[in-house]
Scaffold this motif. Sequence first.
Motif, PDB file in Angstrom:
ATOM      1  N   GLU A  36       0.851  -1.251  -0.161  1.00  0.00           N
ATOM      2  CA  GLU A  36       0.101   0.156  -0.214  1.00  0.00           C
ATOM      3  C   GLU A  36       0.741   1.247  -0.218  1.00  0.00           C
ATOM      4  OE1 GLU A  36      -3.899  -1.365   2.397  1.00  0.00           O
ATOM      5  OE2 GLU A  36      -2.303  -0.762   3.419  1.00  0.00           O
ATOM      6  N   LEU A  37       1.662   1.181   0.732  1.00  0.00           N
ATOM      7  CA  LEU A  37       3.006   2.360   0.937  1.00  0.00           C
ATOM      8  C   LEU A  37       3.484   2.751  -0.546  1.00  0.00           C
ATOM      9  CD1 LEU A  37       4.290   1.771   4.369  1.00  0.00           C
ATOM     10  CD2 LEU A  37       2.654   3.619   3.610  1.00  0.00           C
ATOM     11  N   TYR A  38       3.926   1.449  -1.094  1.00  0.00           N
ATOM     12  CA  TYR A  38       4.642   1.651  -2.427  1.00  0.00           C
ATOM     13  C   TYR A  38       3.526   2.438  -3.532  1.00  0.00           C
ATOM     14  CZ  TYR A  38       6.268   0.082  -6.640  1.00  0.00           C
ATOM     15  OH  TYR A  38       6.881  -0.051  -8.060  1.00  0.00           O
ATOM     16  N   LEU A  39       2.414   1.688  -3.348  1.00  0.00           N
ATOM     17  CA  LEU A  39       1.442   2.070  -4.388  1.00  0.00           C
ATOM     18  C   LEU A  39       1.138   3.599  -4.222  1.00  0.00           C
ATOM     19  CD1 LEU A  39      -1.082  -0.758  -4.867  1.00  0.00           C
ATOM     20  CD2 LEU A  39       0.534   0.181  -6.466  1.00  0.00           C
ATOM     21  N   GLU A  40       1.196   4.213  -2.890  1.00  0.00           N
ATOM     22  CA  GLU A  40       1.063   5.450  -2.332  1.00  0.00           C
ATOM     23  C   GLU A  40       2.049   6.466  -2.967  1.00  0.00           C
ATOM     24  OE1 GLU A  40      -0.337   6.624   1.482  1.00  0.00           O
ATOM     25  OE2 GLU A  40      -1.481   4.626   1.596  1.00  0.00           O
ATOM     26  N   GLU A  41       3.179   5.832  -2.424  1.00  0.00           N
ATOM     27  CA  GLU A  41       4.378   6.708  -3.122  1.00  0.00           C
ATOM     28  C   GLU A  41       4.361   6.698  -4.816  1.00  0.00           C
ATOM     29  OE1 GLU A  41       8.999   6.968  -2.738  1.00  0.00           O
ATOM     30  OE2 GLU A  41       8.218   5.133  -3.085  1.00  0.00           O
ATOM     31  N   CYS A  42       3.889   5.710  -5.508  1.00  0.00           N
ATOM     32  CA  CYS A  42       4.148   5.651  -6.915  1.00  0.00           C
ATOM     33  C   CYS A  42       3.100   6.907  -7.432  1.00  0.00           C
ATOM     34  CB  CYS A  42       3.598   4.260  -7.517  1.00  0.00           C
ATOM     35  SG  CYS A  42       4.758   3.163  -7.284  1.00  0.00           S
ATOM     36  N   ALA A  43       1.934   6.861  -6.875  1.00  0.00           N
ATOM     37  CA  ALA A  43       0.839   7.739  -7.188  1.00  0.00           C
ATOM     38  C   ALA A  43       1.286   9.339  -6.827  1.00  0.00           C
ATOM     39  CB  ALA A  43      -0.508   7.464  -6.332  1.00  0.00           C
ATOM     40  N   LEU A  44       1.941   9.501  -5.676  1.00  0.00           N
ATOM     41  CA  LEU A  44       2.517  10.827  -5.418  1.00  0.00           C
ATOM     42  C   LEU A  44       3.664  11.076  -6.207  1.00  0.00           C
ATOM     43  CD1 LEU A  44       2.435  13.024  -3.038  1.00  0.00           C
ATOM     44  CD2 LEU A  44       4.443  11.794  -1.890  1.00  0.00           C
ATOM     45  N   ARG A  45       4.497  10.315  -6.621  1.00  0.00           N
ATOM     46  CA  ARG A  45       5.652  10.616  -7.639  1.00  0.00           C
ATOM     47  C   ARG A  45       5.379  10.358  -9.034  1.00  0.00           C
ATOM     48  NH1 ARG A  45       7.413  12.333  -3.178  1.00  0.00           N
ATOM     49  NH2 ARG A  45       8.672  11.285  -1.967  1.00  0.00           N
ATOM     50  N   GLY A  46       4.255   9.829  -9.413  1.00  0.00           N
ATOM     51  CA  GLY A  46       3.833   9.816 -10.796  1.00  0.00           C
ATOM     52  C   GLY A  46       4.624   8.689 -11.434  1.00  0.00           C
ATOM     53  N   GLY A  47       4.847   7.746 -10.829  1.00  0.00           N
ATOM     54  CA  GLY A  47       5.579   6.462 -11.627  1.00  0.00           C
ATOM     55  C   GLY A  47       5.677   5.420 -10.582  1.00  0.00           C
ATOM     56  N   ARG A  48       6.363   4.139 -11.083  1.00  0.00           N
ATOM     57  CA  ARG A  48       6.975   3.211 -10.232  1.00  0.00           C
ATOM     58  C   ARG A  48       8.249   3.664  -9.771  1.00  0.00           C
ATOM     59  NH1 ARG A  48       3.340  -0.513  -9.345  1.00  0.00           N
ATOM     60  NH2 ARG A  48       1.512  -0.707 -10.580  1.00  0.00           N
ATOM     61  N   LYS A  49       8.483   3.256  -8.701  1.00  0.00           N
ATOM     62  CA  LYS A  49       9.994   3.326  -8.037  1.00  0.00           C
ATOM     63  C   LYS A  49      10.194   2.029  -7.302  1.00  0.00           C
ATOM     64  CE  LYS A  49      10.265   8.043  -8.463  1.00  0.00           C
ATOM     65  NZ  LYS A  49      11.272   8.590  -9.000  1.00  0.00           N
ATOM     66  N   LYS A  50      11.583   1.896  -6.843  1.00  0.00           N
ATOM     67  CA  LYS A  50      11.839   0.533  -6.367  1.00  0.00           C
ATOM     68  C   LYS A  50      12.266   1.125  -5.003  1.00  0.00           C
ATOM     69  CE  LYS A  50      13.414  -2.232 -10.060  1.00  0.00           C
ATOM     70  NZ  LYS A  50      14.643  -3.293 -10.722  1.00  0.00           N
TER      71      LYS A  50
END
Length: 70
Positions: A36-50
Motif C-alpha cells: 500500500e505504501l509503495y502504491l501511494e508513493e507511486c501515485a505521489l511521484r507519478g511513476g513506479r519506484k523501487k
Amino acid sequence: MGELRKIPNVGKTTEKALISMGYTTIESLKGKTADELYLEECALRGGRKKRFPRCFAVGTEGKSRSFALP
C-alpha cells in the motif's frame, strides 16, 4: 534519528519518503502494508519506484504484512 527510523530497515531515505507522504509517526503507519505504501508513493511521484516493495514490514514467507503496534 526520528521515530520512523526505529522500524527495521527504515533509513534516512525511506523515512524522508514516508514523511513526505504524511506518515510522521509509527502510529500513523498502523494497518498499512508495504505494498500500500509503495502504491501511494507511486501515485505521489507519478511513476513506479523501487523503494517500498517489501523493503520493510515483510513476513518470513515474503508476504507483506500490516504494521502491528503493541
